[in-house]
Design an enzyme around this catalytic site. Structure first.
Site, PDB file in Angstrom:
ATOM      1  N   ALA A 237       0.781  -1.231   0.000  1.00  0.00           N
ATOM      2  CA  ALA A 237       0.000   0.000   0.000  1.00  0.00           C
ATOM      3  C   ALA A 237       0.817   1.288   0.000  1.00  0.00           C
ATOM      4  CB  ALA A 237      -0.949   0.012   1.200  1.00  0.00           C
ATOM      5  N   PRO A 239       3.194   4.357  -0.742  1.00  0.00           N
ATOM      6  CA  PRO A 239       2.911   5.485   0.160  1.00  0.00           C
ATOM      7  C   PRO A 239       1.440   5.831   0.318  1.00  0.00           C
ATOM      8  CG  PRO A 239       3.627   6.326  -1.950  1.00  0.00           C
ATOM      9  CD  PRO A 239       3.731   4.827  -2.042  1.00  0.00           C
ATOM     10  N   GLY A 240       0.509   5.147  -0.402  1.00  0.00           N
ATOM     11  CA  GLY A 240      -0.890   5.261  -0.036  1.00  0.00           C
ATOM     12  C   GLY A 240      -1.834   5.969  -0.972  1.00  0.00           C
ATOM     13  N   GLY A 241      -1.356   6.475  -2.112  1.00  0.00           N
ATOM     14  CA  GLY A 241      -2.269   7.167  -3.017  1.00  0.00           C
ATOM     15  C   GLY A 241      -3.419   6.296  -3.478  1.00  0.00           C
ATOM     16  N   LYS A 242      -3.129   5.036  -3.749  1.00  0.00           N
ATOM     17  CA  LYS A 242      -4.176   4.123  -4.217  1.00  0.00           C
ATOM     18  C   LYS A 242      -5.102   3.719  -3.085  1.00  0.00           C
ATOM     19  CE  LYS A 242      -1.155   2.522  -7.911  1.00  0.00           C
ATOM     20  NZ  LYS A 242      -0.029   3.402  -7.525  1.00  0.00           N
ATOM     21  N   ASP A 283       4.324  -8.825   6.181  1.00  0.00           N
ATOM     22  CA  ASP A 283       4.824  -9.326   4.903  1.00  0.00           C
ATOM     23  C   ASP A 283       3.658  -9.967   4.151  1.00  0.00           C
ATOM     24  OD1 ASP A 283       6.024 -10.704   2.788  1.00  0.00           O
ATOM     25  OD2 ASP A 283       7.778 -11.253   3.973  1.00  0.00           O
ATOM     26  N   ASP A 298       0.237  -3.333  -6.358  1.00  0.00           N
ATOM     27  CA  ASP A 298       1.217  -2.424  -6.960  1.00  0.00           C
ATOM     28  C   ASP A 298       2.568  -2.928  -6.468  1.00  0.00           C
ATOM     29  OD1 ASP A 298       2.728  -0.395  -7.981  1.00  0.00           O
ATOM     30  OD2 ASP A 298       1.694   1.225  -6.962  1.00  0.00           O
ATOM     31  N   CYS A 351       5.224   0.422 -11.651  1.00  0.00           N
ATOM     32  CA  CYS A 351       5.641   1.690 -12.254  1.00  0.00           C
ATOM     33  C   CYS A 351       6.973   1.476 -12.975  1.00  0.00           C
ATOM     34  CB  CYS A 351       5.734   2.814 -11.225  1.00  0.00           C
ATOM     35  SG  CYS A 351       6.794   2.457  -9.799  1.00  0.00           S
TER      36      CYS A 351
END
Length: 429
Positions: A237, A239-242, A283, A298, A351
């Site tokens: 998750a 840094p959390g944007g999604k 984990d 991601d 990415c």
């Protein structure tokens, strides 16, 4: 001595001489500075790393032998500050001489710095502009040329050199925020600002009306299409944007990440934006949970699609850890499939620009899991050119939207677990 320039030089040296990424060392060198000095130092470091290749080409004809690394970095910084940042040459050259004198091994080469910089400057800005766009290092350029061809890679390199605008994901009414903040709405619905400033000082930040997220990074959640009340796992998750996107859509979100430290930012942004999610530090390969209606994976990757914003990456890193990354991605895909309900969907994304971290991972997953399917219809989103969608998924590249300022490189696919499947079938356990 100019403290911002000195800090910028320290950051550049950590990347080029020690192979460290900027986020790993920024606090050490930037925390003693004031807010404006921090911003200037970071900007100078990013600019120099982005245009390092061109600076080296400009310096080369005037150097009989390669100078010590710290001296070379002083000259790189000076040329980039003059030709990219538009600073006055006289003051920059004087500052470069002072910086050289301030380094342990550069004290005796201050005269060289002064002479070489003045020789380069005599050729004028036209000579600088005539030099090629900075090339990617061979370890990355070679596989990208093999995958996309030289013309496409040259277009990507131009996008990397141009840098990245600031994109915001807004909770609602993008046009309202364009009016308040300036900029435009991207074809995918993000607000792209016309100019950048201190993010926390912008209208809407304190009330949590938006968060920073590249337009390309919003596409995986749009493809997953979370519905209110659905149980969704954001598997890696931070840094959390999604996570914020999923929560804003009304899903019941579990945000899972192996790093407790990185989850702090996720919690802070959830609180600021008045959104909720269950936060779990564990984990993903060992954690027991679910089953979920959908999983967003991601996956950890080479991050080669983000070089517009992270020019330190191709300088500091090499391809040495690629095999381990590819193997981890395979294991995470298998784990995601075991955590989603039969008939549920897994959105896998990276990415990365490397086919091995996108299309090839999908082909391998299909071979490992009989009955698993790829759904391309959810990828036909507003702002997405149909030509970007292949049989394995959606490929986004930095050279797309050139008239708008580009986007990060991403691969996105939607995998559907077979209905009636169980953990023992198809190797999903």
């Amino acid at each position: 001595m100019d403290t911002a320039r000195a800090a910028a030089l320290s950051l550049i040296r950590e990347v080029t001489e020690n192979g460290r990424l900027l986020p790993e060392v920024s606090d050490k060198f930037l925390s003693p500075l004031s807010g404006p000095e921090r911003a200037r130092a970071l900007r100078l470091a990013l600019t120099t790393l982005r245009w390092k290749d061109r600076a080296d080409r400009a310096l080369g004809p005037h150097l009989r032998m390669k100078p010590r690394p710290e001296v070379l970095n002083v000259m790189r910084l000076a040329l980039c500050e003059i030709y990219v940042e538009g600073a006055a040459p006289h003051g920059v050259v004087g500052a470069a001489v002072d910086l050289s004198r301030g380094t342990e091994r550069g004290k005796g080469q201050a005269g060289l710095v002064n002479a070489v910089l003045r020789n380069v400057l005599r050729k004028g800005p036209e000579a600088w502009e005539a030099l090629p766009i900075p090339h990617l290092p061979k370890w990355l350029r070679k596989p990208l040329v093999a995958d996309y061809g030289k013309a496409a890679v040259a277009a990507m390199e131009a996008a990397f050199a141009a840098g990245a605008p600031l994109d915001l994901t807004v909770k609602d009414d993008p046009e309202r925020w364009v009016t308040q903040l300036g900029g435009t709405v991207t074809p995918t619905g993000s607000v792209r600002l016309a100019r950048q400033g201190q993010v926390s000082k912008l209208p809407g930040y304190d009330e949590g009306a938006w968060w920073v997220q590249d337009a390309a990074a919003t596409v995986p959640v749009r493809a997953l299409d979370p519905q209110p009340g659905e149980r969704v796992l954001d598997m890696c998750a931070a840094p959390g944007g999604k996570t914020l996107q999923l929560a804003a859509a009304g899903a019941e979100v579990t945000a899972l990440d192996i790093s407790e430290g990185r989850l702090v930012q996720v919690r802070e942004n959830l609180d600021r934006c008045a959104l909720t999610a269950e936060i779990v530090a564990a984990d993903a390969l060992d954690w027991q949970g679910g089953p979920f209606d959908a999983v967003l994976l991601d996956a950890p990757c080479s991050a080669t699609g983000t070089i517009r914003r992270h020019p330190d990456l191709p300088v500091a890193k090499t391809a040495d850890n690629f095999p381990d990354l590819f193997a981890l991605q395979e294991r995470l895909i298998d784990r995601a499939l075991s955590l989603v309900k039969p008939g549920g969907r897994v959105v896998f994304c990276t990415c990365s620009l490397l086919i091995d971290e996108g299309e090839e991972q999908v082909r391998d997953a299909l071979a490992r899991h009989p009955g698993l399917t790829v759904e391309v219809a959810p990828l036909a989103l507003p702002g997405i050119d149909p030509e970007w969608i292949g049989v394995e998924g959606l490929r986004l590249r930095p050279d797309y939207w050139p008239e708008l300022g580009g986007m990060d490189g991403f691969f996105v696919t939607v995998l559907r677990r077979p209905t009636g499947d169980d953990d023992s079938a198809g190797g999903l356990g």
